[in-house]
Motif scaffolding. Structure first.
Motif, PDB file in Angstrom:
ATOM      1  N   GLN A 143       5.139  23.163 117.003  1.00 41.43           N
ATOM      2  CA  GLN A 143       5.582  23.489 115.646  1.00 41.43           C
ATOM      3  C   GLN A 143       5.844  22.225 114.835  1.00 41.43           C
ATOM      4  O   GLN A 143       5.418  22.109 113.681  1.00 41.43           O
ATOM      5  CB  GLN A 143       6.836  24.353 115.699  1.00 41.43           C
ATOM      6  CG  GLN A 143       7.354  24.797 114.335  1.00 41.43           C
ATOM      7  CD  GLN A 143       8.626  25.614 114.452  1.00 41.43           C
ATOM      8  OE1 GLN A 143       9.529  25.282 115.222  1.00 41.43           O
ATOM      9  NE2 GLN A 143       8.704  26.699 113.701  1.00 41.43           N
ATOM     10  N   GLN A 171       3.352  21.229 111.621  1.00 41.51           N
ATOM     11  CA  GLN A 171       3.912  21.146 110.274  1.00 41.51           C
ATOM     12  C   GLN A 171       3.696  19.761 109.680  1.00 41.51           C
ATOM     13  O   GLN A 171       3.351  19.618 108.498  1.00 41.51           O
ATOM     14  CB  GLN A 171       5.402  21.481 110.299  1.00 41.51           C
ATOM     15  CG  GLN A 171       6.049  21.464 108.916  1.00 41.51           C
ATOM     16  CD  GLN A 171       7.481  21.945 108.926  1.00 41.51           C
ATOM     17  OE1 GLN A 171       7.994  22.392 109.951  1.00 41.51           O
ATOM     18  NE2 GLN A 171       8.143  21.867 107.790  1.00 41.51           N
ATOM     19  N   ALA A 230       1.755  20.819 104.390  1.00 40.76           N
ATOM     20  CA  ALA A 230       3.153  20.503 104.086  1.00 40.76           C
ATOM     21  C   ALA A 230       3.540  19.125 104.586  1.00 40.76           C
ATOM     22  O   ALA A 230       4.709  18.730 104.492  1.00 40.76           O
ATOM     23  CB  ALA A 230       4.082  21.553 104.711  1.00 40.76           C
ATOM     24  N   GLY A 231       2.572  18.376 105.103  1.00 37.18           N
ATOM     25  CA  GLY A 231       2.843  17.047 105.631  1.00 37.18           C
ATOM     26  C   GLY A 231       1.727  16.088 105.291  1.00 37.18           C
ATOM     27  O   GLY A 231       1.409  15.856 104.126  1.00 37.18           O
TER      28      GLY A 231
END
Length: 292
Positions: free
Chosen positions: A140, A144, A149-150
């Protein structure tokens, strides 16, 4: 044992395990496998896997448990460099003092090598010989950090910002995603392997966020002050591509002052820990004092 000796031992361990984890260049498809190994082995600071090991050390994690996340985060980093160097992205010909992967092979092979390295990273975590809850936690954290989102989101913002003047907030957010997210994941995965509690994870997140930004500020300063030979990659690339940087927005002295402030944040985040966090402290110093 000094930090330098410890880091050398960890680098040797990581290098050997990466070598064993990557497919043989003698195995078909040979060109793809050669490109994967070329992109990963025999170069790089190994900052992200070292952060996994150092964060795990704070909480007494075993080296065997840390191997998979250390390898996985380095493979994600390597894949991102292969893709970032492509003509459609940063269009660079030099990385770690040698031709970039698409120059040494070809663009199609470089794209496939990056894709395969990303897949191998997650397979290593999925197969790690640890409890299922720990595997899921690491998967996880890395997923992410690597996605929209990164890191990928940060690269998209970087592309969008080319030729535009960014604000400090925009520049900071971009690098928090592009560089900082993977550094944060490295620290978090190491801490998770030592069964760190939530308040510890939050403190280490603050350390990692400051380290990730400091790493980029130092990169921007070196892009101005260092040569291509010293850096092992093309110097002055950001200015040539009309990208916003910390020296461009703050001036060189202002960027160095920003770096000093981030050092203080890192020190404060680790203030509650004793000598077990000395390796993390040393990596923080390495990030801001490095010359390449």
């Amino acid at each position: 044992m000094t930090a330098e000796v410890r880091f050398a031992d960890w680098r040797a361990r990581i290098e050997a395990r990466l070598d064993a984890a990557l497919p043989s260049s003698a195995q078909a498809p040979q060109g793809l496998h050669q490109a994967m190994r070329y992109a990963v082995l025999g170069g790089g600071k190994r900052m992200r896997p070292l952060l996994v090991m150092a964060a795990g050390e704070v909480f007494g994690a075993s080296a065997d448990d840390l191997d998979a996340p250390a390898m996985a985060v380095e493979l994600i980093h390597a894949y991102s460099l292969v893709h970032d160097d492509l003509p459609a992205m940063d269009d660079d010909a030099l990385r770690r003092g040698k031709p970039t992967t698409h120059v040494a092979f070809d663009e199609a092979t470089a794209i496939l090598a990056g894709d395969a390295l990303q897949a191998r990273a997650f397979s290593l975590l999925a197969d790690a010989p640890v409890a299922a809850t720990l595997r899921v936690g690491c998967l996880q954290a890395l997923a992410q950090a690597a996605g929209a989102a990164g890191m990928c989101g940060g690269q998209a913002l970087d592309i969008d910002a080319t030729g535009k003047l960014q604000s400090m907030d925009e520049l900071t957010r971009m690098h928090a995603l592009k560089t900082g997210a993977l550094i944060r994941a490295a620290v978090r995965m190491g801490a998770l392997c030592g069964h760190a509690q939530e308040d510890d994870l939050q403190r280490l997140d603050r350390f990692a966020d400051a380290l990730g930004l400091a790493f980029q500020v130092r990169d921007d300063i070196l892009d101005v002050e260092a040569s291509s030979e010293q850096l092992g990659k093309t110097a002055g690339k950001d200015q040539a591509q009309d990208k916003s940087t910390f020296p461009a927005l703050l001036g060189l002295d202002g960027a160095k002052a920003e770096l000093s402030g981030l050092v203080q944040v890192m020190e404060q985040a680790l203030a509650g820990y004793g000598e077990e966090a000395d390796s993390l402290r040393a990596l923080g110093r390495l990030a801001v004092e490095r010359d390449h």
